[in-house]
Motif scaffolding. Sequence first.
Motif, mmCIF file in Angstrom:
data_model
loop_
_atom_site.group_PDB
_atom_site.id
_atom_site.type_symbol
_atom_site.label_atom_id
_atom_site.label_comp_id
_atom_site.label_asym_id
_atom_site.label_seq_id
_atom_site.Cartn_x
_atom_site.Cartn_y
_atom_site.Cartn_z
ATOM 1 N N HIS A 146 0.853 -1.190 0.000
ATOM 2 C CA HIS A 146 0.000 0.000 0.000
ATOM 3 C C HIS A 146 0.883 1.233 0.000
ATOM 4 O O HIS A 146 1.817 1.351 0.794
ATOM 5 C CB HIS A 146 -0.913 0.005 1.228
ATOM 6 C CG HIS A 146 -2.075 0.947 1.096
ATOM 7 N ND1 HIS A 146 -1.928 2.318 1.153
ATOM 8 C CD2 HIS A 146 -3.390 0.720 0.875
ATOM 9 C CE1 HIS A 146 -3.097 2.889 1.009
ATOM 10 N NE2 HIS A 146 -4.015 1.941 0.838
ATOM 11 N N THR A 162 -3.062 11.144 7.548
ATOM 12 C CA THR A 162 -3.156 9.859 6.844
ATOM 13 C C THR A 162 -4.190 8.962 7.507
ATOM 14 O O THR A 162 -4.985 8.292 6.829
ATOM 15 C CB THR A 162 -1.778 9.161 6.816
ATOM 16 O OG1 THR A 162 -0.831 10.007 6.167
ATOM 17 C CG2 THR A 162 -1.851 7.832 6.087
ATOM 18 N N LEU A 165 -7.646 10.150 6.527
ATOM 19 C CA LEU A 165 -7.931 9.830 5.126
ATOM 20 C C LEU A 165 -8.261 8.350 4.963
ATOM 21 O O LEU A 165 -9.254 7.986 4.305
ATOM 22 C CB LEU A 165 -6.718 10.205 4.266
ATOM 23 C CG LEU A 165 -6.821 9.848 2.770
ATOM 24 C CD1 LEU A 165 -7.927 10.659 2.107
ATOM 25 C CD2 LEU A 165 -5.485 10.095 2.078
ATOM 26 N N LEU A 166 -7.443 7.493 5.559
ATOM 27 C CA LEU A 166 -7.639 6.049 5.414
ATOM 28 C C LEU A 166 -8.921 5.590 6.100
ATOM 29 O O LEU A 166 -9.622 4.706 5.588
ATOM 30 C CB LEU A 166 -6.435 5.306 5.988
ATOM 31 C CG LEU A 166 -5.109 5.493 5.248
ATOM 32 C CD1 LEU A 166 -3.955 4.907 6.051
ATOM 33 C CD2 LEU A 166 -5.162 4.843 3.859
ATOM 34 N N ALA A 168 -11.608 7.385 6.451
ATOM 35 C CA ALA A 168 -12.700 7.842 5.585
ATOM 36 C C ALA A 168 -12.887 6.914 4.389
ATOM 37 O O ALA A 168 -14.006 6.744 3.896
ATOM 38 C CB ALA A 168 -12.424 9.266 5.109
ATOM 39 N N GLU A 169 -11.796 6.293 3.955
ATOM 40 C CA GLU A 169 -11.852 5.361 2.822
ATOM 41 C C GLU A 169 -12.237 3.945 3.254
ATOM 42 O O GLU A 169 -12.363 3.050 2.416
ATOM 43 C CB GLU A 169 -10.503 5.327 2.107
ATOM 44 C CG GLU A 169 -10.132 6.640 1.425
ATOM 45 C CD GLU A 169 -8.727 6.613 0.834
ATOM 46 O OE1 GLU A 169 -7.982 5.647 1.118
ATOM 47 O OE2 GLU A 169 -8.387 7.548 0.097
ATOM 48 N N GLY A 170 -12.392 3.736 4.561
ATOM 49 C CA GLY A 170 -12.788 2.426 5.061
ATOM 50 C C GLY A 170 -11.679 1.391 5.050
ATOM 51 O O GLY A 170 -11.931 0.187 5.089
ATOM 52 N N LYS A 171 -10.425 1.845 5.041
ATOM 53 C CA LYS A 171 -9.283 0.930 4.980
ATOM 54 C C LYS A 171 -9.013 0.302 6.353
ATOM 55 O O LYS A 171 -9.219 0.932 7.396
ATOM 56 C CB LYS A 171 -8.032 1.676 4.521
ATOM 57 C CG LYS A 171 -8.085 2.180 3.074
ATOM 58 C CD LYS A 171 -7.923 1.035 2.099
ATOM 59 C CE LYS A 171 -7.555 1.503 0.696
ATOM 60 N NZ LYS A 171 -8.561 2.311 0.038
#
Length: 326
Positions: A146, A162, A165-166, A168-171
Amino acid sequence: MQADSIFSIQNDTDFEQSALHIFNYQYTNNKIYQRFCNLLGVTKTSVQEVDNIPYLPIQFFKQDKIVSTTASVQKIFTSSGTTGSIPSKHYVSDLLVYEKSFRKGFQHFYGDITEYVVLALLPSYLERDGSSLVYMAEQLIKDSKHAQSGFYLDNIQKLVDTLHLLMAEGKKILLLGVSFALLDLVENFGVQLNKNVIVMETGGMKGRRKEMIREELHQVLTDGFGISHIHSEYGMTELLSQAYSTGDGVFCCPPWMKVAIRNPEDALTLLGVNKTGGVNVIDLANINSCSFIATQDLGKMNQNGSFEILGRFDHSDIRGCNLMTL
């Protein structure tokens, strides 16, 4: 001697057979360990079961080259230690064994590393050479494939951005951090995490902050991050395997690693479950050094084979087996 077979261990019988086989190998080929065993009156033929195997005090890694092979050394891992202290050195002749151990160990407990973004907050380890934890983290970061996996040393605001952001992206995120750095993150940035984030502390204030008991540390971190559990990794320079806790400080070992508890007043006697004593580790991945180590940690064993770390001996607490001047 082939190391791959240890990663195929399925049950206690497999483990016992492998441990006895490795003891015979290390007694024959590791002269420091052989002399230690002989001083205890233990020989290859006198060991018929795992409970008979002597555990080498971990301090030997500070003063001797603990190897069971004539193969050339590929890497020397060193402990951080405190200022003025002698660091432990682990002479590793086959890095592939270490890599297979930490990869298979992580997979055993957490699944495929490619499912995670790995964020490593390990400032004290990054600031020196020879850290086995940094080596492991570096490989797991690469394995995750990644783009945002990586180490964070000074730019903590970038780490916070970070994380947001991650999330929010569901990571799925693995935040691997030394204790004092995780506390700094909680106190100075107040970041709230979600259920997709695994926070894994690797222990240690490294002289940066006051030492805290685990319950206090985890309470501050769970409250600060807004999550229910703090995971932990139990490893050290002298081991090539790690135990993991998914919460409450209860650790489990991969199939090729086991812990036993010794009597703090008689180092040659093992205790049963729910008794506090010194932590002994069998790490079969240490096939080329010594797989049977008496650590300076205090702990207790649970009925199901899991264990808890309760603290450390200081030098005045070490009893029973003082054979350090071989």
